[in-house]
Each structure stands twice: as structure tokens, then as C-alpha cells.
Write an enzyme that holds these catalytic residues in place. Structure first.
Site, PDB file in Angstrom:
ATOM      1  N   PHE A   1       0.841  -1.197   0.000  1.00 15.65           N
ATOM      2  CA  PHE A   1       0.000   0.000   0.000  1.00 15.65           C
ATOM      3  C   PHE A   1       0.875   1.245   0.000  1.00 15.65           C
ATOM      4  O   PHE A   1       0.558   2.232  -0.644  1.00 15.65           O
ATOM      5  CB  PHE A   1      -0.925  -0.009   1.224  1.00 15.65           C
ATOM      6  CG  PHE A   1      -2.103   0.908   1.072  1.00 15.65           C
ATOM      7  CD1 PHE A   1      -3.236   0.495   0.379  1.00 15.65           C
ATOM      8  CD2 PHE A   1      -2.099   2.180   1.609  1.00 15.65           C
ATOM      9  CE1 PHE A   1      -4.326   1.344   0.219  1.00 15.65           C
ATOM     10  CE2 PHE A   1      -3.188   3.035   1.463  1.00 15.65           C
ATOM     11  CZ  PHE A   1      -4.301   2.614   0.768  1.00 15.65           C
ATOM     12  N   GLU A   2       2.012   1.182   0.726  1.00 16.18           N
ATOM     13  CA  GLU A   2       2.941   2.301   0.757  1.00 16.18           C
ATOM     14  C   GLU A   2       4.383   1.803   0.819  1.00 16.18           C
ATOM     15  O   GLU A   2       4.651   0.715   1.336  1.00 16.18           O
ATOM     16  CB  GLU A   2       2.667   3.221   1.956  1.00 16.18           C
ATOM     17  CG  GLU A   2       1.388   4.030   1.818  1.00 16.18           C
ATOM     18  CD  GLU A   2       0.790   4.435   3.139  1.00 16.18           C
ATOM     19  OE1 GLU A   2      -0.102   5.290   3.126  1.00 16.18           O
ATOM     20  OE2 GLU A   2       1.193   3.885   4.170  1.00 16.18           O
ATOM     21  N   THR A   3       5.300   2.612   0.304  1.00 11.75           N
ATOM     22  CA  THR A   3       6.743   2.389   0.417  1.00 11.75           C
ATOM     23  C   THR A   3       7.369   3.682   0.913  1.00 11.75           C
ATOM     24  O   THR A   3       6.985   4.768   0.480  1.00 11.75           O
ATOM     25  CB  THR A   3       7.347   1.982  -0.940  1.00 11.75           C
ATOM     26  OG1 THR A   3       6.864   0.682  -1.296  1.00 11.75           O
ATOM     27  CG2 THR A   3       8.870   1.946  -0.880  1.00 11.75           C
TER      28      THR A   3
ATOM     29  N   PRO B   1       4.055   3.759   7.592  1.00 10.20           N
ATOM     30  CA  PRO B   1       5.426   3.808   7.065  1.00 10.20           C
ATOM     31  C   PRO B   1       6.434   4.399   8.050  1.00 10.20           C
ATOM     32  O   PRO B   1       7.571   3.928   8.138  1.00 10.20           O
ATOM     33  CB  PRO B   1       5.280   4.693   5.821  1.00 10.20           C
ATOM     34  CG  PRO B   1       3.868   4.541   5.411  1.00 10.20           C
ATOM     35  CD  PRO B   1       3.109   4.448   6.690  1.00 10.20           C
TER      36      PRO B   1
END
Length: 285
Positions: free
Chosen positions: A43-45, A74
Site C-alpha cells: 500500500f505504501e513504500t 510507514p
């Protein structure tokens, strides 16, 4: 480039909210950062750069669609990685992040390979309370009826870094989804970036990307505003630990802990979660 895959808001791997943490060895174009994020399909990096003169780690956070000015899981996941790499001999590490010109303070505790990370999200911003004449349209965009919104509690927009439209839903949380193809524009009418729907009794929550195609598992940037909302509306007290549940509907049940503290007339929101390590490797570009 070295990368790590960690799971956030869980004490065991392959549960909670997955995250990739990347350490670029040189400046990269925005397009490359976005493509790396899309390749990992989390979903996120989060991308972490060398510490600055203030000993803070500059970071940039991307979804598969765009860069975010702030995000919760994150930051927590990256904190555990930094604790492991830079403060491995210490059971407690205090870490600073610089994201979009904002400094975020983190405390990470290590115990038996699991990291319990706490973030101070700062003072909440109460952007607006939504008038009830907008409830019908809000409900329609979320695939529910107006009377499914719990009238005992307000619909509000609150931010601790990202503004969320907080929508209390009684019995049909499982039916909620984004119906509006222009949902991001719809939210902008209220000064919100994303929506967070929740059951006020169970504190089970849901949110998605604004296309409605991907449901997030556990959202720290939304949990902070919700904690502020719960205290403001007297569902919770100052310094009371709040357990927020998310991810049930995508078979990744997660628990986000949060609370609101107050000193000298100022409120601050804290979000906490466990982080475990799943994998690491190198990006060959």
C-alpha cells in the site's frame, strides 16, 4: 539499494500492514520512486535518505498512485528498521524524521526481535464539523444509506498530518465501499484527503485509496485523527489507551493503539504499534 519488508501493527510476520523500506544510494527522480513503489505493490513504500544536520532522517512516502505528505504505518515501520540498523545495541532508540519539512519524533523499544514503536503526531487540527444536510450524499458515495450514519456522533474532518473525513457507521460497516469515481474531488469539498469509516462501539475501521480499488489494512495517519475525535466527543478520556481495529475485511486484522495527552492546555496525539521483520534484499537498478 537495500530494502526491508516489515509488517506493522502486528507481533507476528505475514499479518498486520506490510511495508517496504528503501534506502536509496543516490537521489532518484520522482518517477523512479513511484515505479519502485508500484513494483513492490505494498500500500505504501518509504524511502529513507542520509541524516541531515539536525540528526533527522529525511523520508519520502509513496502509494502506488502518488506521494504523501504524511503517513502513519510507514513512519512506524521505518523506525524499527532504523533502530535495527543504527541503534542495534540499544533496547530503546529515539529517532527523528523529516517529512515534507515537518519533524516527527519516534520512540522505539526492542524486545525479543519485536519493535514497539510510538509516534508523536502532534496537535490535532479540527478542520470542520459536517452539516447533516450533507449526510445523504456522503452515505451514497460510501454505498450506505443516510440513516446508517450514527446520528449520535458527528461527521468531522480532523488532521494530524493528513485530513480525514471521519464517518461513524452503525451496522453496515461491512457494506461500505467507495462508489464515486470522483471521490477525491468530493472529499476536497470538505477539506479532506481521505475517508475513515468506523463503528463507534467496536472501533472497527475501514479506509481505501480514493479510487476505491485497494483497502488499507491499518492506517496510522487516520488513527490519530480518530483518537482526537473520540476524546473531543467524550467517547474516550485524556491519556486513555484506545485500541483501534482495522484490516478485518481484508483478512489482515490489526490493532493500532493510540491516546491523547494534554499539557499546558495543548493536546498531542500518540500512535503506537508493533513491527516485525519479514524480508530484506537489494534493488538492482
Amino acid at each position: 539499494m537495500k530494502f526491508f519488508h516489515v509488517d506493522v501493527f502486528s507481533s507476528k510476520t505475514m499479518s498486520g500492514n506490510g511495508l517496504t523500506v528503501v534506502f536509496p544510494e543516490q537521489p532518484l527522480d520522482d518517477e523512479i520512486l513511484l515505479k519502485i513503489t508500484q513494483e513492490f505493490r505494498q500500500f505504501e513504500t518509504i524511502f529513507i535518505f542520509e541524516r541531515n544536520e539536525s540528526e533527522a532522517f529525511p523520508v519520502r512516502i509513496f502509494t502506488v498512485d502518488e506521494e504523501l505528505t504524511f503517513a502513519g504505518h510507514p513512519i512506524l515501520g521505518a523506525s524499527a528498521v532504523i533502530h535495527n540498523l543504527f541503534f542495534s545495541s540499544e533496547n530503546i532508540a529515539r529517532i527523528l524524521f523529516d517529512i515534507s519539512g515537518r519533524t516527527v519524533n519516534i520512540k522505539s523499544k526492542k524486545s525479543e526481535g519485536i519493535y514497539n514503536v510510538t509516534m508523536n503526531q502532534g496537535s490535532p487540527k479540527f478542520i470542520q464539523k459536517i452539516e447533516k444536510n450533507a449526510y445523504s450524499e456522503i452515505a451514497a458515495t460510501l454505498n450506505i444509506r443516510e440513516y446508517d450514519i450514527d446520528e449520535n456522533f458527528p461527521v468531522e474532518v480532523i488532521s494530524t498530518g493528513l485530513p480525514y473525513l471521519l464517518v461513524p457507521v452503525k451496522d453496515r460497516l461491512s457494506d461500505t465501499k467507495i462508489n464515486d469515481k470522483n471521490f477525491e474531488n468530493f472529499l476536497s469539498n470538505f477539506g479532506a484527503k481521505f475517508v475513515y469509516v468506523f463503528n463507534p462501539e467496536t472501533l472497527e475501521c475501514r479506509t481505501w485509496d480514493n479510487n476505491g480499488t485497494t483497502e488499507d489494512i491499518a492506517t496510522g495517519s487516520a488513527a490519530g485523527p480518530l483518537c482526537a475525535y473520540l476524546v473531543k466527543n467524550k467517547l474516550k478520556k485524556i491519556d486513555e489507551i484506545i485500541n483501534i481495529h482495522q484490516g478485518k475485511f481484508v483478512n489482515r486484522p490489526s490493532i493500532i493503539q493510540g491516546w491523547v495527552s494534554q499539557a499546558l492546555g495543548k493536546q498531542e496525539v500518540f500512535i503506537s504499534g508493533k513491527v516485525t521483520f519479514f524480508a530484506s534484499g537489494n534493488i538492482n537498478i
